[in-house]
Design an enzyme around this catalytic site. Sequence first.
Site, PDB file in Angstrom:
ATOM      1  N   VAL A  61      56.282 -12.968  15.390  1.00 24.06           N
ATOM      2  CA  VAL A  61      55.926 -12.496  14.055  1.00 24.06           C
ATOM      3  C   VAL A  61      57.024 -12.762  13.029  1.00 24.06           C
ATOM      4  O   VAL A  61      56.780 -12.664  11.833  1.00 24.06           O
ATOM      5  CB  VAL A  61      55.581 -10.990  14.118  1.00 24.06           C
ATOM      6  N   TYR A  62      58.221 -13.122  13.474  1.00 23.46           N
ATOM      7  CA  TYR A  62      59.298 -13.406  12.524  1.00 23.46           C
ATOM      8  C   TYR A  62      58.975 -14.683  11.749  1.00 23.46           C
ATOM      9  O   TYR A  62      58.953 -15.773  12.310  1.00 23.46           O
ATOM     10  CB  TYR A  62      60.642 -13.577  13.236  1.00 23.46           C
ATOM     11  N   SER A  63      58.730 -14.507  10.463  1.00 22.49           N
ATOM     12  CA  SER A  63      58.381 -15.625   9.575  1.00 22.49           C
ATOM     13  C   SER A  63      57.217 -16.444  10.124  1.00 22.49           C
ATOM     14  O   SER A  63      57.181 -17.667  10.019  1.00 22.49           O
ATOM     15  CB  SER A  63      59.605 -16.527   9.339  1.00 22.49           C
ATOM     16  N   ASP A  64      56.255 -15.723  10.729  1.00 23.07           N
ATOM     17  CA  ASP A  64      55.023 -16.352  11.207  1.00 23.07           C
ATOM     18  C   ASP A  64      55.315 -17.512  12.160  1.00 23.07           C
ATOM     19  O   ASP A  64      54.689 -18.567  12.093  1.00 23.07           O
ATOM     20  CB  ASP A  64      54.176 -16.839  10.029  1.00 23.07           C
ATOM     21  N   GLY A  65      56.266 -17.312  13.058  1.00 29.47           N
ATOM     22  CA  GLY A  65      56.586 -18.321  14.066  1.00 29.47           C
ATOM     23  C   GLY A  65      57.727 -19.244  13.696  1.00 29.47           C
ATOM     24  O   GLY A  65      58.254 -19.958  14.561  1.00 29.47           O
TER      25      GLY A  65
END
Length: 344
Positions: A61-65
């Site tokens: 989920v960090y920066s959408d991958g």
Amino acid sequence: MDYRPLGKSGLKVPVLSFGAGTFGGAGPLFGNWGTSDAIEAGRLVDICLEAGVNLFDTADVYSDGASEEVLGQAIKGKRDAVLISTKTGLPMGDGPNDGGSSRFRLVRAVEDALRRLETDHIDILQLHAFDIATPVEEVLSTLDMLVRAGKVRYVGVSNFSGWQVMKSLAMADRHGWPRYVANQVYYSLVGRDYEWELMPLGQDQGLGALVWSPLGWGRLTGKIRRGAPLPEGSRLHETASFGPPVDEEHLYGVVEALDAVAEETGKTVAQVALNWLLQRPTVSSVIVGARNEEQLRQNLGAVGWNLTAEQVARLDDASAVTAPYPYFPYRRQEGFARLNPPMV
């Protein structure tokens, strides 16, 4: 760099690990954490490895991958020298199966993470949150399948309550499935809730704590003082609402105690706060982040020395708060404390 077992496992991890949430930052939260591209990330990885920090933590989920993608690029040619920890479970989209810990979601999430990280296995896979809608048996049997397939080495959790962890461990023991050995938790001098239930559970059941936000969401960097505005450029301007709340008077009291100890030791406020955590029970590794080389080297200065018992006691006193029921009797009343002595 010292290394400790990750809970009740044979895996040794460095006492400091690197949080890759600053890699590829995008959006209102992660964009303020940091925006390291592959080149800058590669340099930070090299500095970590030179210092003996070989564990790198991220999440889908960090920066959408993007964090996983940048980390994968930064460790090219170094995969055998590093340990990768990633997390999954929080929603990655608006679809009905884009979040949670169902078999469908976990298998797809691991395959996606392996592709982004450009590797064939994840050393530590942690569930980012408890999924109440998915039976624990489904979660654990899927993790067992992933471990047996060689795609995951060790499993853990993050942001679980005590009963959620214990239910999962009991089910794992019943069926012979992999036990959680890591618990990624929020813990700092201005956030000591971990000590009330999850720390004794970790000691009893063999879960090693991987500590996130050890500087209290940026509040213990030495830049925040009583009566002064937030410094310009502080990420708290934009991200305070995302992080754990802290009473201001309590914060100032802790910072003043840190200031005094920092002056005595010749270390920075942040280094003292990190070193305090390294002396706490069940802590396997403290995850530090850095937006640049200077911040990283400052954080690395938290190891190689120890606070005295008297300095630890002063920081303990300055940061202490009353535990909620049913924990406070065990801290304040002799009869309860004799049956359940506090760990710290």
